[in-house]
Design an enzyme around this catalytic site. Structure first.
Site: not given
Length: 384
Positions: A117, A140, A71, A148
């Site tokens: 991601g 993360e 991300g 996630d």
């Protein structure tokens, strides 16, 4: 061979080459980090190609020296004063569901960094090709977030407690380790990747066994190196099976004092530099993921991310991004600063369900498979 291509300056290139469809992440200078436009275009391509009878095979790849570094952290930082990142978060998790359940044969060609991601476009696939240049991580927690983009589902299904280890330490895996862990399927030397892609483009079939056979003509059997973390799973399982972050660290410290376990000290140092709140949130999310379905994991991750971005209990995510990507001083000041000061009721708040209309709307069955888009949600209506 008929070839159609989108704007060469677009952040995702969509190509139609015979029966093949190619999605190329195209932000090479930014290591193909994922922004709102990337997610929007990927979802659009995947829906159109799944519905296109002439599309037989879908290929994911990244331009430049990375597949995707995950991300776009600066995007999140710039949206810290409002809910401007809600749309990209919603769309990304909704996209993750469709990557996991995609109806056409899909192949990821992964050369270089693949993190967070970005890895969510790789790990769910039945055919994921990696090279000697591939590096995987889910880091993360080190910036105040949680693991996630469906990784509470993926990591919780890895061997033993490897998932907890990867999520809480941000440890990197090379291609050999990814294959051994089940995060990729085939190793192909990078100098052969372009030739492999040409063969796949000329295949003109979506038959999975035929596609697999082509990949296997180029692939090599590999095993993790002797010093690989995959050969330390008994130690990892012994420590990371503990119920709390504090107990995991205590057990890991104890193992680190044993001769031959010098590898543990730098890993512990990295864990201690991560956000205490993020570590606790991450551990609980992976543990819950062991008993949750994919839709349940994605809905939970959506709540966690939105509550984190809204600073529901702490602003650690913005402090982490500041330290890593903005000021780059690598000296985040977490709040609270220690594991002992993180209140269990605060972690509970992060996991609290939203009202049903504000949850991630994951399709319930194939008849409405592409429903639940952001533009049809209460969030979109509220912003009009």
């Amino acid at each position: 061979m008929a070839q159609q291509q989108s704007n060469p300056d677009e952040v995702v290139l969509g190509q139609e080459i015979g029966g093949a469809r190619v999605a190329t992440l195209n932000r090479p200078r930014q290591l193909n980090v994922i922004c709102d436009k990337v997610v929007y275009l990927l979802a659009q391509f995947l829906e159109n190609w799944e519905k296109d009878e002439n599309a037989k095979l879908v290929i994911f790849k990244g331009a430049g020296r990375a597949f995707s570094a995950g991300g776009d952290l600066k995007m999140f930082y710039e949206g810290k004063s409002d809910d401007s990142c809600l749309e990209v978060v919603y769309r990304m998790y909704w996209l993750c569901y469709h990557v996991h359940t995609y109806k056409k044969t899909a192949v990821a060609l992964v050369n270089g960094l693949v993190m967070g991601g970005g890895a969510a476009l790789v790990a769910p696939l039945k055919l994921a090709v990696v090279t000697e240049k591939t590096v995987f991580a889910t880091p993360e927690a080190s910036v105040g977030l949680h693991t996630d983009c469906s990784f509470s589902y993926i990591h919780s299904r890895l061997p033993g407690y490897l998932g907890e280890y990867l999520a809480m330490t941000g440890a990197r895996l090379n291609a050999k380790e990814m294959i051994a862990a089940g995060l990729a399927t085939h190793f192909v030397p990078s100098e052969k990747l372009e030739e492999l892609e040409k063969y796949l483009l000329n295949l003109n079939t979506g038959d999975e066994s035929a596609v697999r056979a082509v990949i296997e003509d180029f692939s090599m059997d590999v095993q993790p190196d002797v010093g690989s973390i995959l050969n330390k799973l008994p130690t990892i399982d012994k420590c990371f099976c503990a119920e709390t972050v504090e107990d995991i660290i205590k057990a890991f410290e104890s193992e680190g004092s044993i001769d031959g376990n010098q590898w543990i000290a730098p890993v512990l140092k990295g864990m201690r530099r991560s956000s205490p709140t993020a570590l606790k949130m991450t551990l609980r999310s992976i543990r819950e993921g062991r008993k949750q379905s994919l839709p349940e994991c994605l809905k939970k991750e959506f709540r966690l991310t939105m509550n984190t971005l809204r600073s529901a209990v702490t602003g650690d995510v913005y402090e982490g991004i500041r330290a890593l990507s903005i000021d780059k001083d690598n000296a985040p000041k977490w709040s609270p600063p220690t594991l002992e000061e993180v209140k269990s009721e605060d972690i509970d708040r992060l996991f609290e369900p939203f009202n049903s209309e504000k949850e991630l709307q994951v399709p319930s069955d194939d008849s409405n498979r592409w429903s639940g888009k952001f533009e049809h949600t209460v969030y979109a209506r509220a912003s009009q």
